[in-house]
Design a protein around this motif. Structure first.
Motif, PDB file in Angstrom:
ATOM      1  N   LYS A  27      -3.047  -3.904   7.933  1.00 43.94           N
ATOM      2  CA  LYS A  27      -1.602  -3.677   7.982  1.00 43.94           C
ATOM      3  C   LYS A  27      -0.912  -4.686   8.905  1.00 43.94           C
ATOM      4  O   LYS A  27      -1.346  -4.898  10.035  1.00 43.94           O
ATOM      5  CB  LYS A  27      -1.339  -2.255   8.478  1.00 43.94           C
ATOM      6  CG  LYS A  27       0.124  -1.863   8.555  1.00 43.94           C
ATOM      7  CD  LYS A  27       0.251  -0.392   8.926  1.00 43.94           C
ATOM      8  CE  LYS A  27       1.693   0.034   9.114  1.00 43.94           C
ATOM      9  NZ  LYS A  27       1.806   1.487   9.377  1.00 43.94           N
ATOM     10  N   CYS A  49       1.888  -1.052  -5.789  1.00 40.28           N
ATOM     11  CA  CYS A  49       0.968  -0.203  -5.022  1.00 40.28           C
ATOM     12  C   CYS A  49      -0.443  -0.232  -5.606  1.00 40.28           C
ATOM     13  O   CYS A  49      -1.426  -0.058  -4.867  1.00 40.28           O
ATOM     14  CB  CYS A  49       1.480   1.237  -4.983  1.00 40.28           C
ATOM     15  SG  CYS A  49       2.932   1.474  -3.929  1.00 40.28           S
ATOM     16  N   LYS A  88       0.844  -1.186   0.000  1.00 42.62           N
ATOM     17  CA  LYS A  88       0.000   0.000   0.000  1.00 42.62           C
ATOM     18  C   LYS A  88       0.885   1.243   0.000  1.00 42.62           C
ATOM     19  O   LYS A  88       1.814   1.341   0.812  1.00 42.62           O
ATOM     20  CB  LYS A  88      -0.904   0.021   1.240  1.00 42.62           C
ATOM     21  CG  LYS A  88      -1.796   1.255   1.309  1.00 42.62           C
ATOM     22  CD  LYS A  88      -2.575   1.299   2.621  1.00 42.62           C
ATOM     23  CE  LYS A  88      -3.389   2.590   2.716  1.00 42.62           C
ATOM     24  NZ  LYS A  88      -4.083   2.720   4.013  1.00 42.62           N
TER      25      LYS A  88
END
Length: 246
Positions: free
Chosen positions: A116, A199, A105
């Motif tokens: 996360k 990403c 990310k």
């Protein structure tokens, strides 16, 4: 609390690298692996901690370093090195990828199932550069503070697979070393392109603190170039949220 050394290093098998891991120093308790790495120096030195009392992420945020639950380490280089913020998330992705689907990310977090589990922090001081990496490995939901439980995960919680921290450390350091060598041989654009593609944010609608729009590109500094109603905006720092339906 003073820093407390620990021996031996928790790397399960010999580390075969060119630069990263020239020496590995392990602490039971340390204030911050980045701070120690930048003070100590030594090209490729790795500082590992069982827990940090003052670990931090981007924007000065505290990094939750539960004792014995994760991997908290920094690698230091004796001169500025571009591209570490691109190389480190990719190294983690490649090391963890065989166990569970991993996503990078923007700008330098690593996620599993949208949560996360890894953060990266690059800092420079007095000519040295350190990259700090924090990885949640064994954490269960109850091991995180309440404020993080809906946003954080760990490798084991997400995959159900037992993960040996020594083997994981070896694999991340090996893959980081590979990309550092690519950068040093003039291949930073190659590493940047791989990171930018990973990403997956180009073409998506996002909202930041001061703007909202479609991400047109990621520039060579790692900044988002966002097309907004007021014209192109460049966002290098801060959080952005990807909006649904784009």
């Amino acid at each position: 609390m003073p820093d407390v050394l620990r021996t031996p290093p928790p790397i399960a098998t010999p580390l075969i690298t060119n630069v990263v891991g020239s020496r590995v120093i392990v602490y039971e308790t340390i204030t911050s692996t980045n701070d120690r790495a930048l003070r100590l120096g030594g090209e490729g030195t790795v500082i590992v901690a069982e827990t940090q009392t003052a670990g931090r992420g981007r924007h000065g945020r505290t990094w939750h370093s539960a004792p014995g639950m994760g991997l908290y380490f920094s690698v230091v280089f004796e001169r500025p090195i571009e591209g570490l913020a691109f190389a480190a998330p990719l190294a983690v992705r490649d090391a963890v990828g065989p166990m569970v689907d991993v996503a990078v990310k923007w700008p330098n977090d690593v996620l599993i199932h949208g949560r996360k589990f890894c953060g990266v922090l690059v800092e420079a001081r007095q000519g040295r550069t350190a990259v700090g990496i924090g990885i949640n490995v064994h954490h269960r939901a109850e091991d995180f503070p309440e404020t993080l439980r809906d946003r954080a995960t760990s490798i084991e919680a997400a995959s159900g697979i037992h993960c040996d921290r020594g083997e994981l450390l070896r694999d991340v350091l090996t893959r980081l070393d590979e990309r550092v060598m690519v950068i040093r041989s003039g291949g930073i654009e190659r590493v940047f392109s791989e990171w930018a593609e990973a990403c997956g944010v180009v073409g998506r609608r996002v909202r930041g603190v001061r703007c909202e729009g479609i991400v047109r590109a990621i520039d060579p500094d790692g900044a988002l170039v966002i097309d907004t109603v007021a014209g192109p905006q460049r966002v290098l720092l801060g959080e952005v949220v990807e909006l649904e339906g784009t």
